[in-house]
Design a protein around this motif. Structure first.
Motif, PDB file in Angstrom:
ATOM      1  N   UNK A   1       0.818  -1.214   0.000  1.00 54.62           N
ATOM      2  CA  UNK A   1       0.000   0.000   0.000  1.00 54.62           C
ATOM      3  C   UNK A   1       0.852   1.266   0.000  1.00 54.62           C
ATOM      4  N   UNK A   2       2.093   1.173   0.482  1.00 54.44           N
ATOM      5  CA  UNK A   2       2.974   2.340   0.494  1.00 54.44           C
ATOM      6  C   UNK A   2       3.869   2.407  -0.740  1.00 54.44           C
ATOM      7  N   UNK A   3       3.576   1.596  -1.762  1.00 54.49           N
ATOM      8  CA  UNK A   3       4.318   1.532  -3.023  1.00 54.49           C
ATOM      9  C   UNK A   3       5.655   0.808  -2.898  1.00 54.49           C
ATOM     10  N   UNK A   4       5.952   0.238  -1.745  1.00 58.82           N
ATOM     11  CA  UNK A   4       7.176  -0.556  -1.612  1.00 58.82           C
ATOM     12  C   UNK A   4       7.011  -1.877  -2.353  1.00 58.82           C
ATOM     13  N   UNK A   5       8.089  -2.352  -2.955  1.00 58.69           N
ATOM     14  CA  UNK A   5       8.066  -3.645  -3.636  1.00 58.69           C
ATOM     15  C   UNK A   5       8.052  -4.758  -2.595  1.00 58.69           C
ATOM     16  N   UNK A   6       7.123  -5.677  -2.731  1.00 56.80           N
ATOM     17  CA  UNK A   6       7.077  -6.868  -1.875  1.00 56.80           C
ATOM     18  C   UNK A   6       7.949  -7.933  -2.526  1.00 56.80           C
TER      19      UNK A   6
ATOM     20  N   UNK B   1       9.066 -10.656  -1.374  1.00 54.41           N
ATOM     21  CA  UNK B   1       8.621 -12.022  -1.122  1.00 54.41           C
ATOM     22  C   UNK B   1       7.647 -12.497  -2.176  1.00 54.41           C
ATOM     23  N   UNK B   2       6.635 -11.675  -2.465  1.00 56.58           N
ATOM     24  CA  UNK B   2       5.698 -12.030  -3.532  1.00 56.58           C
ATOM     25  C   UNK B   2       6.383 -12.041  -4.894  1.00 56.58           C
ATOM     26  N   UNK B   3       7.346 -11.138  -5.095  1.00 53.56           N
ATOM     27  CA  UNK B   3       8.055 -11.118  -6.367  1.00 53.56           C
ATOM     28  C   UNK B   3       8.825 -12.427  -6.571  1.00 53.56           C
ATOM     29  N   UNK B   4       9.506 -12.888  -5.536  1.00 50.33           N
ATOM     30  CA  UNK B   4      10.250 -14.142  -5.660  1.00 50.33           C
ATOM     31  C   UNK B   4       9.308 -15.316  -5.901  1.00 50.33           C
TER      32      UNK B   4
ATOM     33  N   UNK C   1      14.153   3.099  -7.863  1.00 48.69           N
ATOM     34  CA  UNK C   1      15.367   3.768  -7.432  1.00 48.69           C
ATOM     35  C   UNK C   1      16.539   2.795  -7.596  1.00 48.69           C
ATOM     36  N   UNK C   2      17.740   3.286  -7.392  1.00 51.58           N
ATOM     37  CA  UNK C   2      18.910   2.466  -7.726  1.00 51.58           C
ATOM     38  C   UNK C   2      19.075   1.286  -6.785  1.00 51.58           C
ATOM     39  N   UNK C   3      18.686   1.432  -5.522  1.00 48.02           N
ATOM     40  CA  UNK C   3      18.740   0.293  -4.612  1.00 48.02           C
ATOM     41  C   UNK C   3      17.775  -0.800  -5.017  1.00 48.02           C
ATOM     42  N   UNK C   4      16.557  -0.417  -5.420  1.00 45.42           N
ATOM     43  CA  UNK C   4      15.580  -1.399  -5.887  1.00 45.42           C
ATOM     44  C   UNK C   4      16.071  -2.075  -7.163  1.00 45.42           C
ATOM     45  N   UNK C   5      16.654  -1.280  -8.036  1.00 46.89           N
ATOM     46  CA  UNK C   5      17.190  -1.822  -9.289  1.00 46.89           C
ATOM     47  C   UNK C   5      18.215  -2.912  -9.017  1.00 46.89           C
ATOM     48  N   UNK C   6      19.162  -2.652  -8.132  1.00 43.49           N
ATOM     49  CA  UNK C   6      20.210  -3.629  -7.848  1.00 43.49           C
ATOM     50  C   UNK C   6      19.660  -4.853  -7.136  1.00 43.49           C
TER      51      UNK C   6
ATOM     52  N   UNK D   1      -2.386 -16.749 -11.784  1.00 41.56           N
ATOM     53  CA  UNK D   1      -1.259 -17.624 -11.444  1.00 41.56           C
ATOM     54  C   UNK D   1      -0.304 -16.973 -10.451  1.00 41.56           C
ATOM     55  N   UNK D   2      -0.505 -15.692 -10.143  1.00 43.92           N
ATOM     56  CA  UNK D   2       0.438 -14.935  -9.336  1.00 43.92           C
ATOM     57  C   UNK D   2      -0.324 -14.024  -8.387  1.00 43.92           C
ATOM     58  N   UNK D   3       0.305 -13.728  -7.249  1.00 46.35           N
ATOM     59  CA  UNK D   3      -0.290 -12.789  -6.290  1.00 46.35           C
ATOM     60  C   UNK D   3       0.289 -11.382  -6.456  1.00 46.35           C
ATOM     61  N   UNK D   4       0.676 -11.046  -7.674  1.00 45.20           N
ATOM     62  CA  UNK D   4       1.263  -9.730  -7.918  1.00 45.20           C
ATOM     63  C   UNK D   4       0.299  -8.605  -7.574  1.00 45.20           C
ATOM     64  N   UNK D   5      -0.975  -8.763  -7.900  1.00 39.02           N
ATOM     65  CA  UNK D   5      -1.946  -7.703  -7.681  1.00 39.02           C
ATOM     66  C   UNK D   5      -1.973  -6.712  -8.828  1.00 39.02           C
ATOM     67  N   UNK D   6      -2.927  -5.809  -8.796  1.00 44.55           N
ATOM     68  CA  UNK D   6      -3.117  -4.867  -9.900  1.00 44.55           C
ATOM     69  C   UNK D   6      -2.499  -3.492  -9.626  1.00 44.55           C
TER      70      UNK D   6
END
Length: 309
Positions: A22-27, A29-32, A59-64, A268-273
């Motif tokens: 909800x805060x726009x942070x990448x999850x 765990x769900x991504x993996x 951002x660059x930390x998320x990218x890496x 097939x995924x819990x990525x969400x919209x």
């Protein structure tokens, strides 16, 4: 992994979508979890940081962190991967190319610097700079329809002669690269792949894989075994998109929002919209009706088990 070439770059490549809190942070765990499902689906490769991956928001930390995860998981699974080093700014793109190259992917995807349209000589200069930064890793030029600088057939021919490190292209239609499919691996939109293959397209960075990675792979195999049947699937796929997804686009939803809606339709995924601010996302309550329409139109694509929320 071994560098990809214009001959070995083929097939269905699945994007890496960003599950967001909800805060726009990448999850992550769900991504993996979603990445593991993709790696078990039979796709020919995984790529990061295309439009569907919202590359312009990282951002660059998320990218890496994203690239370390994808590189490790794909290498362990023996699945080829491409890393997207794209950024609207050219100098930041160069930095991303260098960091992606250190992970030795099969190729690095790049977009042309975006704020000002480039002249042909500037396009060649940009790609030469990216190639030097890539340290021997080949490049794929990602040039979607909304890129400010659209490559023409003549410019592609020049790139083919002057920047040999570019081995692949993502273009709106194979006709853009007519006569150049022996020089480049030409990739087209996922929903147009059956038609594109007849014109020499090598594969797709696939919106169909957003909806069903395994279904997209089955359809790709059908294109060789049963071209007429594959063409029928494409006609029904285009009909579904025209009737149910194009109205969402007309209502102003961005391409990443549409790709995530297709992922939710596939189940097939819990990525969400959810997509990142300031863009809107397709409300979850619209997904069941879209799923019902997709199952009616395209049952052979949507036979993957549904995930549970």
């Amino acid at each position: 992994m071994d560098p990809l070439t214009s001959r070995t770059l083929r097939g269905i490549w699945s994007p890496t979508l960003l599950p967001l809190d909800a805060d726009d942070a990448i999850d992550f765990g769900r991504l993996e979890e979603s990445l593991e499902a993709v790696l078990g689906s039979g796709v020919h490769g995984v790529y990061t940081n295309g439009t569907a991956g919202e590359f312009h928001t990282l951002d660059e930390g998320e990218y890496d962190r994203l690239h370390a995860l994808v590189a490790a998981r794909c290498a362990a699974a023996g699945v080829p991967y491409q890393l997207g080093a794209s950024h609207p700014g050219g100098r930041l793109s160069l930095d991303r190319v260098r960091r992606a190259a250190a992970l030795r992917p099969g190729a690095i995807q790049v977009v042309l610097p975006d704020w000002l349209p480039l002249r042909p000589g500037e396009v060649v200069a940009a790609l030469r700079g990216f190639a030097a930064a890539a340290d021997g890793v080949p490049l794929v030029l990602y040039n979607p329809p909304y890129a400010k600088t659209q490559v023409t057939p003549a410019l592609l021919a020049r790139i083919g002669e002057e920047v040999p490190q570019v081995v692949g292209l993502k273009v709106p239609a194979v006709e853009v690269a007519q006569g150049l499919t022996d020089r480049f691996a030409v990739f087209v939109a996922g929903h147009a792949l059956a038609t594109g293959r007849r014109g020499g397209a090598a594969g797709s960075y696939s919106n169909v894989a957003c909806m069903s990675p395994a279904g997209a792979v089955r359809w790709y195999a059908q294109m060789a075994a049963d071209p007429r049947g594959a063409a029928d699937v494409e006609a029904r796929l285009r009909g579904f998109l025209d009737r149910h997804v194009a109205p969402l686009a007309a209502d102003g939803y961005s391409d990443p929002a549409l790709d995530k809606a297709l992922c939710a339709v596939g189940g097939w995924s819990r990525t969400g919209t959810r997509v990142r601010w300031p863009h809107r996302w397709v409300p979850a309550e619209q997904v069941p009706a879209l799923r019902e329409a997709a199952l009616t139109a395209l049952p052979e694509l949507l036979t993957d088990p549904l995930s549970t929320d």
